[in-house]
Write a protein that holds these residues in place. Structure first.
Motif, short mmCIF file in Angstrom:
data_model
loop_
_atom_site.label_atom_id
_atom_site.label_comp_id
_atom_site.label_asym_id
_atom_site.label_seq_id
_atom_site.Cartn_x
_atom_site.Cartn_y
_atom_site.Cartn_z
N PHE A 175 0.83 -1.21 0.00
CA PHE A 175 0.00 0.00 0.00
C PHE A 175 0.86 1.26 0.00
N MET A 176 1.99 1.19 0.69
CA MET A 176 2.90 2.34 0.72
C MET A 176 3.45 2.61 -0.69
N LEU A 177 3.84 1.52 -1.37
CA LEU A 177 4.34 1.65 -2.76
C LEU A 177 3.25 2.16 -3.69
N LEU A 178 2.03 1.67 -3.47
CA LEU A 178 0.89 2.09 -4.29
C LEU A 178 0.65 3.59 -4.11
N LEU A 238 0.91 6.35 -7.02
CA LEU A 238 -0.23 7.23 -7.27
C LEU A 238 0.21 8.70 -7.26
N CYS A 239 1.03 9.05 -6.26
CA CYS A 239 1.52 10.42 -6.16
C CYS A 239 2.42 10.80 -7.33
N MET A 265 3.42 14.13 0.02
CA MET A 265 4.33 12.98 0.07
C MET A 265 5.38 13.17 1.16
N MET A 266 5.98 14.36 1.20
CA MET A 266 7.00 14.63 2.22
C MET A 266 6.39 14.56 3.63
N ASN A 267 5.19 15.16 3.76
CA ASN A 267 4.50 15.18 5.05
C ASN A 267 4.21 13.76 5.54
N ASN A 268 3.65 12.92 4.65
CA ASN A 268 3.26 11.56 5.05
C ASN A 268 4.45 10.71 5.46
N PHE A 269 5.55 10.83 4.71
CA PHE A 269 6.71 10.01 5.06
C PHE A 269 7.39 10.52 6.33
N TYR A 283 -3.40 3.21 7.60
CA TYR A 283 -2.85 4.55 7.31
C TYR A 283 -2.59 4.75 5.82
N TRP A 284 -1.88 3.83 5.17
CA TRP A 284 -1.52 4.02 3.75
C TRP A 284 -2.72 3.86 2.81
N PRO A 285 -3.59 2.83 3.01
CA PRO A 285 -4.78 2.78 2.15
C PRO A 285 -5.61 4.06 2.25
#
Length: 319
Positions: free
Chosen positions: A20-23, A27-28, A74-78, A277-279
């Motif tokens: 899901f993280m890769l997905l 997507l981003c 993307m930066m925020n989530n990671f 979280y990732w989904p």
């Protein structure tokens, strides 16, 4: 961009979580490429002709805000995922929140204006107010975009105040009614961030829904007229209505998904330790990643740019 409580569901396999993280990353990246492409094509057009159509000005603004939103997101989530403890207690939440809340609000408003302009162009009403709006709206686009940015700025200040209160609370460690930091920040999320997000996103959503309702009504009346006059439903006006409706309904589904997932996200059900979280992040960013592709396919100029790009790629491969 608030995150909160843990959920007690069964643990997901690390492999599934990684998938899901890769997905989410894929997507981003796809969204960043599509939005970047829209900005590039329309900026080139503006430089070449010196001006853009009102709808293209909104498209350019929407593409630019989505492009930035996805980079920040993307930066925020990671950062949040990797530094959960530091996130709420350090300045990161305020820093990312400041950019993210502004861009998110602007993106919702720009999306609404795009659908309004679309509706004005295609819907066939003879009401004086509608005709006046249709005449005035294209010239008002810069003002509408400016007003959207101003509203987004004010919304950002309100969110920033909340995020700053969380940070200050952590530093001072004094909470009302002997609450812990966790309880206090959770209370802020439910009683401040959630209503704020719901109200600030409901306004552009309502504008969006009204324009779609008008278009559906216009199509229904137009079809009735066609049937009465004995014409088929294959006339250009009916087809334009149907095409517009198809693209608006697909936008509506994505827009509604984005709205609902953001409001639920504000309630803080899915912290980074939650398996969902990732989904959930995929759902939040689905609209900003998928919708630009629909826009590229439905816009003549963007479709032409896409064709040129594919020919260039093919040419470089053959060479």
């Amino acid at each position: 961009h608030s995150h909160g409580g843990k959920s007690g569901e069964a643990k997901m396999q690390p492999a599934v979580s990684a998938f899901f993280m890769l997905l989410f990353v894929l997507l981003c990246v796809l969204g960043i490429l599509a939005n970047g492409f829209i900005v590039l094509v329309l900026s080139r057009e503006r430089m070449r002709r010196g001006r853009l159509l009102p709808s293209d000005v909104i498209l350019l603004s929407l593409g630019a805000s989505r492009f930035c939103l996805q980079c920040v997101g993307m930066m925020n989530n990671f950062y949040y995922y990797l530094h959960l403890e530091e996130y709420s207690t350090g300045p990161a939440r305020q820093f990312f929140g400041l950019h993210w809340d502004f861009l998110n609000s602007a993106t919702f408003w720009f999306g609404s204006w795009l659908s309004v302009l679309f509706c004005m162009k295609i819907a066939s009403f003879t009401h004086p107010t509608f005709l006046w709006l249709r005449w005035r709206l294209p010239g008002s686009v810069p003002w509408l975009l400016g007003a959207s940015l101003l509203i987004s700025f004010l919304v950002t200040l309100l969110f920033f105040w909340g995020n700053h209160a969380v940070y200050q609370g952590f530093l001072i460690r004094k909470y009302p009614g002997n609450m812990t930091f966790q309880q206090w920040s959770r209370r802020l999320e439910i009683h401040y961030f959630l209503p704020l997000k719901f109200i600030t996103l409901s306004v552009p959503c309502s504008v969006f829904l009204v324009s779609i309702a008008l278009l559906i009504n216009s199509l229904r009346r137009h079809r009735g007229r066609m049937r009465r006059s004995g014409h088929g439903l294959q006339d250009p006006s009916s087809q334009a209505h149907t095409r517009a409706l198809k693209s608006l309904v697909s936008f509506l589904i994505l827009y509604a998904l984005s709205f609902a997932s953001l409001v639920i996200d504000a309630a803080g059900f899915f912290c980074s330790q939650s398996d969902w979280y990732w989904p959930w992040q995929i759902l939040i960013y689905l609209c900003t990643s998928v919708h630009p592709y629909i826009l590229i396919l439905s816009n003549l100029r963007l479709r032409g740019g896409c064709r040129q790009l594919l020919l260039l790629v093919r040419g470089s491969q053959l060479a």
